[in-house]
Design an enzyme around this catalytic site. Structure first.
Site, PDB file in Angstrom:
ATOM      1  N   CYS A 111       0.843  -1.202   0.000  1.00  0.00           N
ATOM      2  CA  CYS A 111       0.000   0.000   0.000  1.00  0.00           C
ATOM      3  C   CYS A 111       0.876   1.250   0.000  1.00  0.00           C
ATOM      4  CB  CYS A 111      -0.918  -0.031   1.219  1.00  0.00           C
ATOM      5  SG  CYS A 111      -2.164   1.263   1.225  1.00  0.00           S
ATOM      6  N   CYS A 112       1.876   1.278   0.882  1.00  0.00           N
ATOM      7  CA  CYS A 112       2.792   2.435   0.931  1.00  0.00           C
ATOM      8  C   CYS A 112       3.578   2.557  -0.369  1.00  0.00           C
ATOM      9  CB  CYS A 112       3.768   2.306   2.097  1.00  0.00           C
ATOM     10  SG  CYS A 112       3.065   2.621   3.716  1.00  0.00           S
ATOM     11  N   CYS A 200      -3.410   3.920   9.689  1.00  0.00           N
ATOM     12  CA  CYS A 200      -2.120   3.397  10.161  1.00  0.00           C
ATOM     13  C   CYS A 200      -1.502   4.286  11.237  1.00  0.00           C
ATOM     14  CB  CYS A 200      -1.153   3.260   8.986  1.00  0.00           C
ATOM     15  SG  CYS A 200      -1.801   2.241   7.670  1.00  0.00           S
ATOM     16  N   CYS A 222       7.484   3.932   6.041  1.00  0.00           N
ATOM     17  CA  CYS A 222       6.612   3.627   4.893  1.00  0.00           C
ATOM     18  C   CYS A 222       7.424   3.317   3.656  1.00  0.00           C
ATOM     19  CB  CYS A 222       5.670   4.796   4.623  1.00  0.00           C
ATOM     20  SG  CYS A 222       6.512   6.318   4.174  1.00  0.00           S
TER      21      CYS A 222
HETATM   22  S1  SF4 Z   1       0.412   4.584   5.680  1.00  0.00           S
HETATM   23 FE1  SF4 Z   1      -1.209   2.999   5.589  1.00  0.00          FE
HETATM   24  S2  SF4 Z   1      -2.882   3.818   4.353  1.00  0.00           S
HETATM   25 FE2  SF4 Z   1      -1.067   5.137   4.037  1.00  0.00          FE
HETATM   26  S3  SF4 Z   1      -0.135   4.356   2.201  1.00  0.00           S
HETATM   27 FE3  SF4 Z   1       0.875   3.301   3.919  1.00  0.00          FE
HETATM   28  S4  SF4 Z   1      -0.312   1.414   4.346  1.00  0.00           S
HETATM   29 FE4  SF4 Z   1      -1.519   2.750   2.965  1.00  0.00          FE
END
Ligand code: SF4
Length: 232
Positions: A111-112, A200, A222
């Site tokens: 996701c990050c 998060c 991240c």
């Molecule tokens: S911090 Fe969480 S919601 Fe944001 S990009 Fe990363 S995994 Fe995705």
């Protein structure tokens, strides 16, 4: 290049003095600052906007930020006349969730990568200087951070990454914020110490480890500060 620049050891200089030496030595080179509008970013922005009012302010628009963060970003952008650049991922939140499900629960690294890392390293390509609000104290993963580091992007492009507050404590951050009457994200008043995407981000159990409230303690970064290669 190391930490010496224009005959000055940048590591020993105050943020203001270091910034002035660096800007003097790199006059004419393109600069940007990454900003999530946390307290450190506000200080770096405050220093930069007085010297380069049109500096691009890169905000990672993941689509998952707190409502208060969006409101604060828009208010500060207006009040400070910022050249705000929202970096958007290839997929909208809806498209990503339809294709992969809720990645922040199942695979936050991916996701990050999709929502932060890829948009950022593409956005950094045109710049020679990259300012950040990173501090060593924020996390064990940042303990070796230098104020000035040469980095190589995945494309091979090199740029200078500058973290003026690398050696500052949280106390110094708050002192500057108070003395200079800077506003702050409202989540700090609720006990948050490190503020990113809402799903998060939690209030940390251990105030001495501010990033322990991120990703439920399962990871500390991240990836936006680990994807580029630091060069000697
Ligand atoms: S911090 Fe969480 S919601 Fe944001 S990009 Fe990363 S995994 Fe995705």
């Amino acid at each position: 290049m190391g930490t010496t620049f224009a005959g000055e050891n940048i590591e020993k200089l105050s943020p203001v003095a270091a910034l002035d030496v660096i800007l003097n030595k790199t006059a004419g080179q393109s600069a940007c600052v990454t900003c999530s509008f946390q307290a450190e970013d506000m200080i770096v922005l405050d220093l930069l906007r007085k010297r380069i009012p049109s500096i691009p302010v890169l905000f990672l628009e993941t689509g998952y930020h707190f409502r208060q963060t969006y409101e604060y970003r828009d208010r500060i952008a207006k009040e400070w006349s910022l050249n705000l650049v929202n970096l958007v991922p290839q997929r909208t939140v809806a498209e990503q969730e339809a294709e992969f499900g809720i990645l922040y629960r199942t695979d936050p690294t991916k996701c990050c990568q999709l929502r932060k890392v890829e948009p950022l390293f593409q956005a950094l390509e045109p710049y020679e200087l990259w300012f950040t609000g990173l501090r060593r104290e924020q996390s064990p993963t940042r303990k070796n951070l230098m104020k000035m580091e040469q980095h190589r992007l995945p494309s091979g492009k090199s740029l200078l990454k500058v973290s003026l507050l690398a050696d500052w404590t949280w106390g110094q951050v708050w002192e500057y914020t108070t003395q200079n009457e800077l506003s702050h994200l409202p989540q700090y008043d609720q006990g948050y110490l490190s503020i990113g995407c809402e799903p998060c981000t939690a209030i940390p159990d251990d105030p001495n480890n501010p990033r322990s409230g991120r990703w439920g303690g399962t990871k500390l970064e991240c990836g936006i500060h680990t994807f580029s290669e630091r060069r000697p």
